[in-house]
Design a protein around this motif. Structure first.
Motif, short mmCIF file in Angstrom:
data_model
loop_
_atom_site.label_atom_id
_atom_site.label_comp_id
_atom_site.label_asym_id
_atom_site.label_seq_id
_atom_site.Cartn_x
_atom_site.Cartn_y
_atom_site.Cartn_z
N LYS A 70 0.82 -1.20 0.00
CA LYS A 70 0.00 0.00 0.00
C LYS A 70 0.86 1.25 0.00
N THR A 71 0.37 2.29 -0.67
CA THR A 71 1.14 3.52 -0.85
C THR A 71 0.43 4.71 -0.24
N ILE A 72 1.20 5.53 0.47
CA ILE A 72 0.72 6.79 1.04
C ILE A 72 1.55 7.91 0.47
N THR A 73 0.89 9.00 0.09
CA THR A 73 1.60 10.18 -0.40
C THR A 73 1.62 11.24 0.68
N VAL A 74 2.81 11.75 0.98
CA VAL A 74 2.98 12.85 1.92
C VAL A 74 3.34 14.09 1.12
N ILE A 75 2.53 15.13 1.27
CA ILE A 75 2.75 16.38 0.53
C ILE A 75 3.34 17.42 1.48
N GLY A 76 4.56 17.85 1.18
CA GLY A 76 5.29 18.76 2.05
C GLY A 76 6.41 17.99 2.73
N LEU A 120 10.63 -3.40 10.85
CA LEU A 120 11.61 -3.40 9.77
C LEU A 120 12.88 -2.67 10.17
N SER A 121 14.00 -3.04 9.56
CA SER A 121 15.27 -2.36 9.80
C SER A 121 15.22 -0.96 9.20
N SER A 122 16.18 -0.13 9.58
CA SER A 122 16.21 1.23 9.03
C SER A 122 16.39 1.21 7.52
N SER A 123 17.21 0.29 7.01
CA SER A 123 17.43 0.22 5.56
C SER A 123 16.17 -0.25 4.84
N ALA A 124 15.43 -1.17 5.47
CA ALA A 124 14.18 -1.63 4.85
C ALA A 124 13.14 -0.53 4.84
N GLN A 125 13.08 0.27 5.91
CA GLN A 125 12.15 1.39 5.94
C GLN A 125 12.54 2.45 4.91
N LEU A 126 13.83 2.70 4.81
CA LEU A 126 14.31 3.70 3.85
C LEU A 126 13.97 3.29 2.42
N ALA A 127 14.01 1.99 2.16
CA ALA A 127 13.72 1.48 0.81
C ALA A 127 12.26 1.72 0.43
N LEU A 128 11.40 1.97 1.41
CA LEU A 128 9.99 2.22 1.13
C LEU A 128 9.73 3.68 0.73
N LEU A 129 10.72 4.55 0.90
CA LEU A 129 10.55 5.98 0.64
C LEU A 129 11.02 6.35 -0.75
N SER A 130 10.30 7.28 -1.36
CA SER A 130 10.75 7.86 -2.63
C SER A 130 10.41 9.35 -2.63
N SER A 131 11.20 10.14 -3.34
CA SER A 131 11.00 11.59 -3.40
C SER A 131 10.53 11.99 -4.78
N HIS A 132 9.65 13.00 -4.83
CA HIS A 132 9.04 13.39 -6.10
C HIS A 132 8.87 14.90 -6.19
N ASP A 133 9.16 15.43 -7.37
CA ASP A 133 8.91 16.85 -7.65
C ASP A 133 7.67 17.01 -8.53
N ASP A 134 7.12 15.89 -9.00
CA ASP A 134 5.93 15.90 -9.86
C ASP A 134 4.75 15.34 -9.06
N LEU A 135 3.70 16.14 -8.90
CA LEU A 135 2.57 15.76 -8.05
C LEU A 135 1.84 14.54 -8.60
N GLN A 151 2.91 12.09 -10.41
CA GLN A 151 3.73 10.90 -10.18
C GLN A 151 3.69 10.50 -8.70
N ALA A 152 3.73 11.49 -7.82
CA ALA A 152 3.74 11.21 -6.38
C ALA A 152 2.45 10.58 -5.91
N LEU A 153 1.35 10.85 -6.60
CA LEU A 153 0.03 10.36 -6.18
C LEU A 153 -0.34 9.00 -6.76
N GLU A 154 0.47 8.49 -7.66
CA GLU A 154 0.15 7.23 -8.33
C GLU A 154 0.03 6.09 -7.32
N GLY A 155 -1.12 5.45 -7.32
CA GLY A 155 -1.32 4.27 -6.48
C GLY A 155 -1.62 4.55 -5.02
#
Length: 317
Positions: free
Chosen positions: A6-12, A65-80, A82-86
């Motif tokens: 599951k995916t959550i988008t954080v804006i800001g 989850l380990s810190s590396s596993a949690q970090l792997a779940l994060l992605s950064s986006h400059d395009d709204l 794209q960030a909202l997909e899914g």
């Protein structure tokens, strides 16, 4: 609710946005962080990497989850878009400006399906105002965290007048699943619950200092070494219930007259300005200088103490 896939988008990507991203990732959710300023979302992920490493080293990392596993779940986006997909849930965390938040939700609504929950981190703006330009306010809710959310787990869930019960339930389930402590407000009210209680404490504390009854240092000790010791684990209602031999009814019989008398003697709402504000500010600054380095050190101390308290509360029977 399973977080798998599951995916959550954080804006800001400021302090609150980063904190939300860390909380959601700790629950195993994929988190897309969006910021309209190019590069800031990527910078936030870099900062989160550092924080997760420090938390893991201190054995205070949340989730399984380990810190590396949690970090792997994060992605950064400059395009709204794209960030909202899914995403099934969108957590807005931009600065506390009504027009800015209204603009965000107008843009988001055009890019997501009708089933996606839209949530705001606002600390004082009414949901009916924040979501006034949204076409489907029934899927909108305020999820107000307490700073810093990673250690202070309370989240106030405040509905828009049109918010569906299912949206409140789903948000409550999500917040619980990621380890937060959600509370439900049955309707919107200015200041929500936390700030209304906080402002009542601030107002009376201010009046006592302004009237020369007590010093800044000592009124803070009244809370940190007195009331706060209890309130870290039980609230005012349970405090009353436990403070009389036979519970709340007994407490009210014993103390209602005194409570009404003392409360009736309270002064008007302070102005928080003028000569009194200058004097109280000076007294506070003598205890903790207002220069950034002193405030930063004190905030770091606060967060370390909150980390220790969070550990203690986690271990309590």
């Amino acid at each position: 609710m399973s977080s798998s896939g599951k995916t959550i988008t954080v804006i800001g990507s400021g302090l609150i946005g980063r904190s939300w991203a860390m909380v959601f990732a700790s629950g195993g959710y994929r988190v897309r962080i969006y910021d309209n300023q190019p590069g800031l979302a990527a910078k936030a992920v870099t900062e989160i990497r550092k924080q997760l490493g420090e938390l893991e080293a201190a054995s205070m990392l949340r989730g399984e989850l380990s810190s590396s596993a949690q970090l792997a779940l994060l992605s950064s986006h400059d395009d709204l878009k794209q960030a909202l997909e899914g995403a099934f849930f969108v957590q807005e965390s931009v600065f506390e400006d009504l027009a800015a938040k209204q603009s965000v939700f107008q843009a988001v609504e055009c890019l997501v399906g009708s089933e996606v929950i839209l949530s705001s981190s606002t600390s004082c703006l009414l949901p009916s105002n924040v979501f006034s330009a949204v076409q489907m306010p029934n899927r909108c809710i305020v999820s107000h965290p307490v700073n810093p959310p990673y250690y202070v787990k309370l989240v106030e869930l405040v509905p828009h007048p049109a918010t569906l019960g299912a949206v409140m339930d789903a948000t409550h389930t999500l917040m619980t699943q990621v380890g937060q402590c959600p509370v439900r407000l049955n309707k919107e009210i200015d200041g929500f619950a936390l700030n209304r209680v906080q402002y009542a404490i601030i107002a009376e504390s201010w009046r006592l200092v302004e009237e020369g009854v007590i010093s800044v240092r000592d009124i803070d000790l009244v809370m940190s070494e007195g009331l706060g010791m209890r309130y870290a684990f039980i609230g005012p209602m349970e405090t009353m219930h436990l403070n009389a031999p036979e519970g709340l009814e007994d407490y009210l019989q014993r103390y209602r007259t005194g409570m009404k008398r003392v409360l009736s003697s309270a002064g008007p709402v302070p102005q928080f300005s003028g000569e009194a504000a200058e004097r109280i500010t000076k007294e506070m600054s003598e205890l903790i200088p207002s220069q950034p380095e002193h405030l930063s050190a004190r905030r770091e101390r606060r967060d370390q103490l909150l980390m220790g308290l969070a550990r203690l509360k986690k271990e309590k029977p």
